[in-house]
Design an enzyme around this catalytic site. Sequence first.
Site, PDB file in Angstrom:
ATOM      1  N   SER A 208       0.808  -1.232   0.000  1.00 50.01           N
ATOM      2  CA  SER A 208       0.000   0.000   0.000  1.00 50.01           C
ATOM      3  C   SER A 208       0.829   1.264   0.000  1.00 50.01           C
ATOM      4  CB  SER A 208      -0.933   0.030   1.218  1.00 50.01           C
ATOM      5  OG  SER A 208      -2.170  -0.495   0.865  1.00 50.01           O
TER       6      SER A 208
ATOM      7  N   THR B 205      -0.590   2.407   4.837  1.00 49.53           N
ATOM      8  CA  THR B 205       0.025   3.726   4.666  1.00 49.53           C
ATOM      9  C   THR B 205       1.073   3.949   5.733  1.00 49.53           C
ATOM     10  OG1 THR B 205      -1.904   4.752   3.716  1.00 49.53           O
ATOM     11  CG2 THR B 205      -0.426   6.213   4.895  1.00 49.53           C
TER      12      THR B 205
ATOM     13  N   THR C 129       1.361   6.809   0.451  1.00 52.72           N
ATOM     14  CA  THR C 129       0.466   5.661   0.244  1.00 52.72           C
ATOM     15  C   THR C 129       0.176   5.445  -1.229  1.00 52.72           C
ATOM     16  OG1 THR C 129      -1.662   4.719   0.942  1.00 52.72           O
ATOM     17  CG2 THR C 129      -1.672   7.047   0.370  1.00 52.72           C
TER      18      THR C 129
ATOM     19  N   ARG D 182      -8.738   8.622  -7.506  1.00 52.79           N
ATOM     20  CA  ARG D 182      -9.173   8.698  -6.103  1.00 52.79           C
ATOM     21  C   ARG D 182      -8.007   9.139  -5.204  1.00 52.79           C
ATOM     22  NH1 ARG D 182      -7.205   6.395  -1.114  1.00 52.79           N
ATOM     23  NH2 ARG D 182      -8.953   6.135   0.298  1.00 52.79           N
ATOM     24  N   VAL D 183      -8.290  10.069  -4.317  1.00 51.52           N
ATOM     25  CA  VAL D 183      -7.295  10.503  -3.330  1.00 51.52           C
ATOM     26  C   VAL D 183      -7.925  10.375  -1.949  1.00 51.52           C
ATOM     27  CG1 VAL D 183      -5.872  12.433  -2.525  1.00 51.52           C
ATOM     28  CG2 VAL D 183      -6.254  12.114  -4.982  1.00 51.52           C
ATOM     29  N   GLY D 184      -7.166   9.834  -1.000  1.00 51.89           N
ATOM     30  CA  GLY D 184      -7.668   9.710   0.368  1.00 51.89           C
ATOM     31  C   GLY D 184      -7.148  10.841   1.242  1.00 51.89           C
ATOM     32  N   ASP D 185      -7.001  10.538   2.520  1.00 49.68           N
ATOM     33  CA  ASP D 185      -6.578  11.558   3.487  1.00 49.68           C
ATOM     34  C   ASP D 185      -5.074  11.827   3.464  1.00 49.68           C
ATOM     35  OD1 ASP D 185      -6.389   8.800   4.501  1.00 49.68           O
ATOM     36  OD2 ASP D 185      -5.362   9.793   6.162  1.00 49.68           O
TER      37      ASP D 185
ATOM     38  N   THR E  99      -3.564   6.836   9.509  1.00 53.13           N
ATOM     39  CA  THR E  99      -3.642   5.744   8.544  1.00 53.13           C
ATOM     40  C   THR E  99      -5.016   5.102   8.680  1.00 53.13           C
ATOM     41  OG1 THR E  99      -2.683   3.640   7.820  1.00 53.13           O
ATOM     42  CG2 THR E  99      -2.580   4.098  10.178  1.00 53.13           C
ATOM     43  N   GLY E 100      -5.441   4.442   7.619  1.00 54.73           N
ATOM     44  CA  GLY E 100      -6.758   3.815   7.652  1.00 54.73           C
ATOM     45  C   GLY E 100      -7.632   4.365   6.547  1.00 54.73           C
TER      46      GLY E 100
ATOM     47  N   GLY F 245      -9.296   6.353   4.248  1.00 54.22           N
ATOM     48  CA  GLY F 245      -9.158   7.778   4.000  1.00 54.22           C
ATOM     49  C   GLY F 245     -10.465   8.507   3.791  1.00 54.22           C
TER      50      GLY F 245
HETATM   51  N1  ASP Z   1      -5.284   6.401   4.436  1.00 51.87           N
HETATM   52  C1  ASP Z   1      -4.951   5.761   3.205  1.00 51.87           C
HETATM   53  C2  ASP Z   1      -5.875   6.217   2.122  1.00 51.87           C
HETATM   54  O1  ASP Z   1      -7.070   6.296   2.367  1.00 51.87           O
HETATM   55  C3  ASP Z   1      -5.014   4.284   3.237  1.00 51.87           C
HETATM   56  C4  ASP Z   1      -4.461   3.570   4.428  1.00 51.87           C
HETATM   57  O2  ASP Z   1      -3.881   4.136   5.340  1.00 51.87           O
HETATM   58  O3  ASP Z   1      -4.591   2.370   4.429  1.00 51.87           O
HETATM   59  O4  ASP Z   1      -5.438   6.436   1.020  1.00 51.87           O
END
Ligand code: ASP
Length: 292
Positions: A48, A148, A166, A176-179, A199-200, A202
Amino acid sequence: MPPIVVSTWRFGLAANQPAWKILKQGGSALDAVIQGVEVAERDPAVKSVGYGGYPNAEGEVEVDAAVVDGRSLGYGAVAGLKNIATPTAVARRVMEKTDHVFLVGEGALQFARTQGFQACEMLTEDGRKAWEAWKNGQTDAPADVHDTIGMIALDQRGNLAAACTTSGAAFKLPGRVGDSPLIGSGLYADNDAGAAAATGRGEEIARTCGSYAIVEHMRQGKSPQAACEAVVQHLVARVPKAQPHQMAYIALDKRGNWGAVATRSGFLAAVTSNAENHLCESRYFIDRGGVV
Ligand code: ASP
């Protein structure tokens, strides 16, 4: 100031080692976090982050990364970047070499090339097989795979920095973009108060600007642990549908105290300092009632 580096997940411990070397030798927190996360970015076993990350729905690896420099609130980020194995180093160049803070997609790639970054194929054989299996319906997209790397550090001069990098959600929609590259959500650092990273999932983390909120709680006097708890508690209470997902924060205050909290069990924080070099399982929430 006794230095310290904290990062996310099991592979954080290996990533902490070059960061720690820099901190021990009197180097900057910013150099430390960028060198540190590069270990995970270059490791094909980490699915990831960076090279070897799982691709998007079209089979292309797109990465997101950011840095925050707590000395100046300097910020640099890239998102939807293809073909570059070390996006955090590119994010640093965005911060230092441009008049902007965030470059995406083709523009980010063009910029990286002008800065001398080598383009490479980011999809490994393992990544391709996983994508093909998903595409052929043999497997579901892994709903809760969280790898991440967020890293936060305090150097001997009392400077704080944060990095987050990440390849995002496996088999995501292209673009797509997360946090992770978003200042205040995926990461934050302010020498006057502290640093945090997330992390997690997003899509949920991005709703509450949690990294910023954690730093602000520390500014108001909360410990890093209490600050993380307050933010995770707020997240699961305010966004109940976030609750089944794993989401975690790490935090560091300006004196080098650290904390970590996750929504579910199994989150590991990697901590390296003069006193510690180990993985710690964080406290977690399994319901809205509080820390378990
Ligand atoms: N936070 C990351 C995202 O949403 C993914 C992750 O930490 O697993 O892109």
